[in-house]
Design an enzyme around this catalytic site. Structure first.
Site, PDB file in Angstrom:
ATOM      1  N   CYS A 356       0.860  -1.190   0.000  1.00 27.67           N
ATOM      2  CA  CYS A 356       0.000   0.000   0.000  1.00 27.67           C
ATOM      3  C   CYS A 356       0.893   1.236   0.000  1.00 27.67           C
ATOM      4  O   CYS A 356       1.752   1.387   0.873  1.00 27.67           O
ATOM      5  CB  CYS A 356      -0.900  -0.023   1.233  1.00 27.67           C
ATOM      6  SG  CYS A 356      -1.648   1.557   1.680  1.00 27.67           S
ATOM      7  N   CYS A 359       0.593   3.387   3.193  1.00 24.03           N
ATOM      8  CA  CYS A 359       1.166   2.657   4.338  1.00 24.03           C
ATOM      9  C   CYS A 359       2.690   2.637   4.242  1.00 24.03           C
ATOM     10  O   CYS A 359       3.391   2.767   5.252  1.00 24.03           O
ATOM     11  CB  CYS A 359       0.634   1.236   4.380  1.00 24.03           C
ATOM     12  SG  CYS A 359      -1.159   1.091   4.318  1.00 24.03           S
TER      13      CYS A 359
END
Length: 428
Positions: A356, A359
């Site tokens: 991600c 992230c």
């Protein structure tokens, strides 16, 4: 091996959290922080004073922009778990919108050696001997600028095998085998406890009866920092959680209790990580006070210098929080220092394996912040402390603000839990 007194202290700590589950002191620990030099209450008071200053600091140009190589290849395995959710995307900033002094052509010119433009020995180095993490190259043409205020850390839906593999690799392969039985990828959400009776009944027993092998101070510190980072990430995700029904972002109590509230040791490690970062800021105070912040906006640069000066002087006036001189002091533990560094560097590399984008952005920023704090504490003697890199200053302060913001989120969940408990009592 943990002493009886330490085990009893942890039992009391966990019991106190269970007893507090229905009142306004929910998730408000007390007593001395394990492996640190101060109390939980002291940290809360210090942060009440420092947090407003940090919130204003991160709004300035110097601290809101971050340059990194966001799309670096995972060095350990082929990563096919890329998150396709819109929430995973990172909004990058065009280089023309950042301070001119930070642009690639300017930074590249500043690093030119008398030996010629081809002599740039540090550009290809991932780290120096002093570094505890892989360092982002400010001159890398593949690096992108990100406005962190436009990309808040929040729930993105990134989970499953890809996310689990990252944390499994960190805990099982890079934490000195002290958590071999732990499975951090377990994302099964428990139902929300609405009273202390619904909290795990064996919370204290788990700490009291587990057969824990001997763990030296240095390894405990390492694990606490990794766990503190993981726990802080979890809290940020729970605090900005998407309500699938309303489409609104907000705090999710069920997420918080499952990931943190029912795991007091994780709560402890957030406080511990905070005091280590605070100690690093305090040790670097003279350097930070003398640092010339340069974005091209002279007025704002002077304001940032004054704000940082106020912050570091406040940290100096704080009580002692962590004694780094206890680490790597014995002949046996000195040999552990290089392994400690190598494992921490490995964790910073693993962040490139996160599927991600958002992230990965926050993971890379925060692990580098902790790595910078360790560099400050263990790579320089007090009288010889000197850091020539702009990113060291940035990462240290940014990571401190990141952990500081967690305490404000604690207040939110304490209020929510209290309201839920009162509602439950009225309906019973």
């Amino acid at each position: 091996v943990k002493s009886l007194s330490e085990r009893l202290s942890q039992v009391e700590f966990m019991k106190s959290l269970s007893d507090q589950a229905t009142d306004q002191n929910y998730c408000t620990p007390s007593g001395i922080i394990s492996d640190a030099c101060c109390k939980y209450e002291t940290v809360e008071k210090m942060n009440d004073d420092l947090s407003p200053r940090l919130r204003e600091l991160i709004k300035t140009d110097f601290f809101k922009y971050y340059k990194l190589k966001l799309y670096k290849e995972c060095p350990f395995w082929s990563e096919y778990g890329q998150c396709i959710n819109q929430a995973c995307a990172v909004e990058t900033t065009d280089e023309t919108d950042v301070p001119e002094m930070w642009r690639s052509n300017v930074l590249g010119a500043l690093q030119t050696s008398q030996a010629g433009t081809l002599f740039q020995p540090f550009i290809k180095c991932e780290y120096t001997d002093q570094d505890f993490c892989v360092v982002e190259d400010e001159t890398d043409s593949e690096g992108v600028f990100v406005n962190l205020l436009d990309n808040p850390e929040r729930f993105t839906g990134y989970a499953g095998t890809s996310a689990g593999r990252v944390w499994k690799s960190i805990y099982e392969e890079n934490c000195f085998n002290v958590v071999s039985s732990m499975d951090p990828a377990n994302n099964n959400l428990a139902s929300v406890p609405t009273s202390k009776n619904h909290l795990p009944e064996d919370m204290a027993q788990k700490i009291d009866t587990t057969d824990i092998e001997e763990v030296c101070f240095e390894k405990r510190v390492y694990y606490r920092l990794i766990s503190g980072l993981h726990s802080s990430i979890s809290i940020h995700i729970c605090d900005e959680y998407l309500n699938q029904t309303t489409g609104q972002w907000g705090p999710n109590l069920e997420c918080f209790i499952n990931r943190i509230g029912s795991h007091p040791e994780r709560l402890q490690n957030i406080y511990f990580s905070y005091v280590v970062l605070l100690r690093a800021i305090s040790k670097a105070a003279d350097y930070l006070n003398g640092y010339e912040f340069c974005t091209g906006d002279k007025i704002q640069d002077l304001q940032v210098k004054a704000m940082v000066g106020e912050l570091v002087n406040k940290t100096r006036s704080c009580p002692e929080t962590f004694d780094e001189k206890q680490m790597f002091a014995s002949p046996e533990s000195r040999s552990l220092k290089e392994e400690f560094k190598n494992r921490f560097r490995n964790v910073s590399r693993i962040m490139d394996c996160v599927g991600c984008d958002k992230c990965r952005l926050w993971g890379k920023l925060q692990i580098s912040g902790l790595g910078t704090a360790l560099k400050v504490l263990f790579s320089y003697e007090d009288e010889f402390f000197n850091q020539p890199q702009l990113t060291d200053t940035y990462r240290n302060c940014r990571a401190f603000q990141y952990f500081s913001s967690v305490f404000r989120k604690f207040d939110v969940y304490r209020t929510i839990q209290t309201n839920v408990s009162r509602k439950d009592q009225r309906s019973s």
